[in-house]
Design a protein around this motif. Structure first.
Motif, PDB file in Angstrom:
ATOM      1  N   UNK A   6       0.956  -1.113   0.086  1.00 43.87           N
ATOM      2  CA  UNK A   6      -0.001   0.155  -0.042  1.00 43.87           C
ATOM      3  C   UNK A   6       1.041   1.285  -0.108  1.00 43.87           C
ATOM      4  N   UNK A   7       0.260   2.362  -0.387  1.00 45.11           N
ATOM      5  CA  UNK A   7       0.966   3.730  -0.370  1.00 45.11           C
ATOM      6  C   UNK A   7       1.473   3.783   1.308  1.00 45.11           C
ATOM      7  N   UNK A   8       2.658   4.278   1.399  1.00 48.38           N
ATOM      8  CA  UNK A   8       3.074   4.683   2.873  1.00 48.38           C
ATOM      9  C   UNK A   8       2.137   6.133   3.176  1.00 48.38           C
ATOM     10  N   UNK A   9       1.777   6.025   4.444  1.00 46.09           N
ATOM     11  CA  UNK A   9       1.283   7.279   4.953  1.00 46.09           C
ATOM     12  C   UNK A   9       2.237   8.106   5.947  1.00 46.09           C
ATOM     13  N   UNK A  10       2.045   9.350   6.038  1.00 50.52           N
ATOM     14  CA  UNK A  10       3.244  10.269   6.803  1.00 50.52           C
ATOM     15  C   UNK A  10       3.306   9.514   8.237  1.00 50.52           C
ATOM     16  N   UNK A  11       2.516   8.810   8.965  1.00 48.98           N
ATOM     17  CA  UNK A  11       2.732   8.541  10.358  1.00 48.98           C
ATOM     18  C   UNK A  11       3.395   7.032  10.215  1.00 48.98           C
ATOM     19  N   UNK A  12       3.818   6.601   9.079  1.00 50.12           N
ATOM     20  CA  UNK A  12       4.623   5.407   8.811  1.00 50.12           C
ATOM     21  C   UNK A  12       6.082   5.752   9.125  1.00 50.12           C
ATOM     22  N   UNK A  13       6.455   6.947   9.278  1.00 49.34           N
ATOM     23  CA  UNK A  13       7.828   7.068   8.992  1.00 49.34           C
ATOM     24  C   UNK A  13       8.815   6.798  10.178  1.00 49.34           C
ATOM     25  N   UNK A  14       8.409   6.507  11.324  1.00 49.60           N
ATOM     26  CA  UNK A  14       9.121   5.881  12.498  1.00 49.60           C
ATOM     27  C   UNK A  14       9.312   4.211  11.764  1.00 49.60           C
ATOM     28  N   UNK A  15       8.195   3.682  11.695  1.00 42.54           N
ATOM     29  CA  UNK A  15       8.259   2.300  11.128  1.00 42.54           C
ATOM     30  C   UNK A  15       9.300   2.147  10.157  1.00 42.54           C
ATOM     31  N   UNK A  16       9.226   3.092   9.160  1.00 43.06           N
ATOM     32  CA  UNK A  16      10.009   2.622   7.784  1.00 43.06           C
ATOM     33  C   UNK A  16      11.677   2.942   8.092  1.00 43.06           C
ATOM     34  N   UNK A  17      11.849   4.002   9.160  1.00 42.77           N
ATOM     35  CA  UNK A  17      13.290   4.021   9.711  1.00 42.77           C
ATOM     36  C   UNK A  17      13.640   2.994  10.267  1.00 42.77           C
ATOM     37  N   UNK A  18      12.800   2.376  11.227  1.00 40.84           N
ATOM     38  CA  UNK A  18      13.303   1.206  11.810  1.00 40.84           C
ATOM     39  C   UNK A  18      13.557  -0.061  10.980  1.00 40.84           C
ATOM     40  N   UNK A  19      12.913  -0.319  10.036  1.00 42.11           N
ATOM     41  CA  UNK A  19      13.145  -1.047   8.928  1.00 42.11           C
ATOM     42  C   UNK A  19      14.382  -0.914   8.215  1.00 42.11           C
ATOM     43  N   UNK A  20      14.536   0.441   7.760  1.00 40.35           N
ATOM     44  CA  UNK A  20      15.743   0.963   7.193  1.00 40.35           C
ATOM     45  C   UNK A  20      17.132   0.322   7.899  1.00 40.35           C
ATOM     46  N   UNK A  21      17.191   0.632   9.230  1.00 36.96           N
ATOM     47  CA  UNK A  21      18.105   0.460  10.140  1.00 36.96           C
ATOM     48  C   UNK A  21      18.420  -0.880  10.379  1.00 36.96           C
ATOM     49  N   UNK A  22      17.257  -1.767  10.614  1.00 42.25           N
ATOM     50  CA  UNK A  22      17.227  -3.387  10.907  1.00 42.25           C
ATOM     51  C   UNK A  22      17.803  -3.787   9.615  1.00 42.25           C
ATOM     52  N   UNK A  23      17.438  -3.434   8.660  1.00 40.90           N
ATOM     53  CA  UNK A  23      17.716  -4.260   7.296  1.00 40.90           C
ATOM     54  C   UNK A  23      19.387  -4.018   7.013  1.00 40.90           C
ATOM     55  N   UNK A  24      19.641  -2.732   7.237  1.00 40.94           N
ATOM     56  CA  UNK A  24      21.303  -2.626   7.023  1.00 40.94           C
ATOM     57  C   UNK A  24      22.128  -3.373   8.050  1.00 40.94           C
ATOM     58  N   UNK A  25      21.437  -3.169   9.173  1.00 43.49           N
ATOM     59  CA  UNK A  25      22.397  -3.798  10.355  1.00 43.49           C
ATOM     60  C   UNK A  25      22.377  -5.485  10.108  1.00 43.49           C
ATOM     61  N   UNK A  26      21.708  -6.087   9.189  1.00 42.58           N
ATOM     62  CA  UNK A  26      21.564  -7.449   8.983  1.00 42.58           C
ATOM     63  C   UNK A  26      22.640  -7.961   8.515  1.00 42.58           C
ATOM     64  N   UNK A  28      25.823  -6.651   9.099  1.00 41.76           N
ATOM     65  CA  UNK A  28      27.003  -6.562  10.341  1.00 41.76           C
ATOM     66  C   UNK A  28      27.829  -5.460   9.684  1.00 41.76           C
ATOM     67  N   UNK A  29      27.736  -4.713   9.279  1.00 41.80           N
ATOM     68  CA  UNK A  29      28.623  -3.587   8.724  1.00 41.80           C
ATOM     69  C   UNK A  29      29.104  -2.761   9.993  1.00 41.80           C
ATOM     70  N   UNK A  30      30.147  -2.216  10.038  1.00 45.12           N
ATOM     71  CA  UNK A  30      30.725  -1.478  11.120  1.00 45.12           C
ATOM     72  C   UNK A  30      29.798  -0.638  11.493  1.00 45.12           C
ATOM     73  N   UNK A  31      29.766  -0.366  12.926  1.00 45.58           N
ATOM     74  CA  UNK A  31      28.914   0.597  13.739  1.00 45.58           C
ATOM     75  C   UNK A  31      29.109   2.173  13.076  1.00 45.58           C
ATOM     76  N   UNK A  32      30.370   2.449  13.030  1.00 45.08           N
ATOM     77  CA  UNK A  32      30.683   3.975  12.393  1.00 45.08           C
ATOM     78  C   UNK A  32      29.922   4.100  11.193  1.00 45.08           C
ATOM     79  N   UNK A  33      29.584   3.083  10.248  1.00 41.89           N
ATOM     80  CA  UNK A  33      28.838   3.545   9.044  1.00 41.89           C
ATOM     81  C   UNK A  33      27.365   4.007   9.483  1.00 41.89           C
ATOM     82  N   UNK A  34      26.789   3.476  10.391  1.00 37.25           N
ATOM     83  CA  UNK A  34      25.376   3.977  10.732  1.00 37.25           C
ATOM     84  C   UNK A  34      25.089   5.527  11.090  1.00 37.25           C
ATOM     85  N   UNK A  35      26.221   5.902  11.642  1.00 33.81           N
ATOM     86  CA  UNK A  35      26.443   7.529  11.806  1.00 33.81           C
ATOM     87  C   UNK A  35      26.491   8.285  10.341  1.00 33.81           C
TER      88      UNK A  35
END
Length: 163
Positions: A6-26, A28-35
Motif C-alpha cells: 500500500x502507499x505509505x502514510x506520513x505516520x509510517x515514518x518511524x516504522x520505515x526508519x526502523x526497517x531501514x536500520x534493521x535491514x542494513x544491520x543485517x 553487520x557493517x561497522x557501527x561507524x557506518x550508521x552514523x
C-alpha cells in the motif's frame, strides 16, 4: 503469508526508519557506518509526502518498503554523481523477511507502478550486499560509484521497465 502493498502514510515514518536500520544491520557493517548513514536511512513524514513510497505489510504490520525519487537535474552529493531520472532510492525489509520473495514482489510492484506512470527506468545505488538481488531482477550494472562511506563503493544499476 499474506503480503499487502500500500502507499505509505506520513505516520509510517518511524516504522520505515526502523526497517531501514534493521535491514542494513543485517549485514553487520561497522557501527561507524550508521552514523554516516543516519540521514540517508531516516524516513520523515515529509519524505513520504514528497516521494513515491510503498509499504509491504503482513497482518497490518509494516515489514518492508521501497521509494522512488525523481531527480530533476544531475547533482553531486559529496563525491557521488546523482544523475537526472528516477531512482529506486530505498528497498528495505526487516531481516526476518529477507530471502522470502518479498523484495521481488516489491520490485514487481514498483515496475507495475512505473509502467502506469510512464517511467521508463529506475537507477539504483546498490549496497554491495544487494548486488545479487538486482542482478537476479535483471537490472543492468553500469559502474561503481563512491559511497558516502570513505573508501567504499556502491554499484550503480539501471532497471529498465518493460512496456
Amino acid at each position: 503469508m499474506e503480503i499487502h502493498i500500500r502507499p505509505a502514510r506520513p505516520n509510517d515514518h518511524e516504522a520505515l526508519t526502523k526497517i531501514s536500520f534493521a535491514s542494513k544491520r543485517h549485514w553487520n557493517d561497522p557501527e561507524s557506518y550508521y552514523r554516516v548513514w543516519k540521514d540517508e536511512l531516516t524516513i520523515t513524514s515529509r519524505y513520504i509526502l514528497e516521494n513515491r513510497v510503498y509499504v509491504a505489510e503482513t497482518v497490518g504490520k509494516p515489514i518492508g518498503y521501497f521509494s522512488i525519487v525523481e531527480v530533476k537535474k544531475d547533482f553531486h552529493a559529496g563525491k557521488v554523481l546523482v544523475r537526472k531520472g528516477f531512482w529506486l532510492e530505498h528497498l528495505f525489509l526487516l531481516p526476518a523477511y529477507i530471502g522470502k520473495g518479498i523484495g521481488t514482489r516489491l520490485m514487481h510492484f514498483a515496475e507495475t507502478y512505473c509502467r502506469k506512470e510512464g517511467i521508463p527506468s529506475l537507477y539504483i545505488f546498490s549496497d554491495p550486499h544487494a548486488n545479487g538481488f538486482y542482478d537476479k531482477m535483471g537490472a543492468a550494472y553500469l559502474r561503481e560509484s563512491p559511497s558516502s562511506i570513505e573508501g567504499r563503493t556502491v554499484s550503480v544499476y539501471k532497471y529498465r521497465i518493460a512496456q
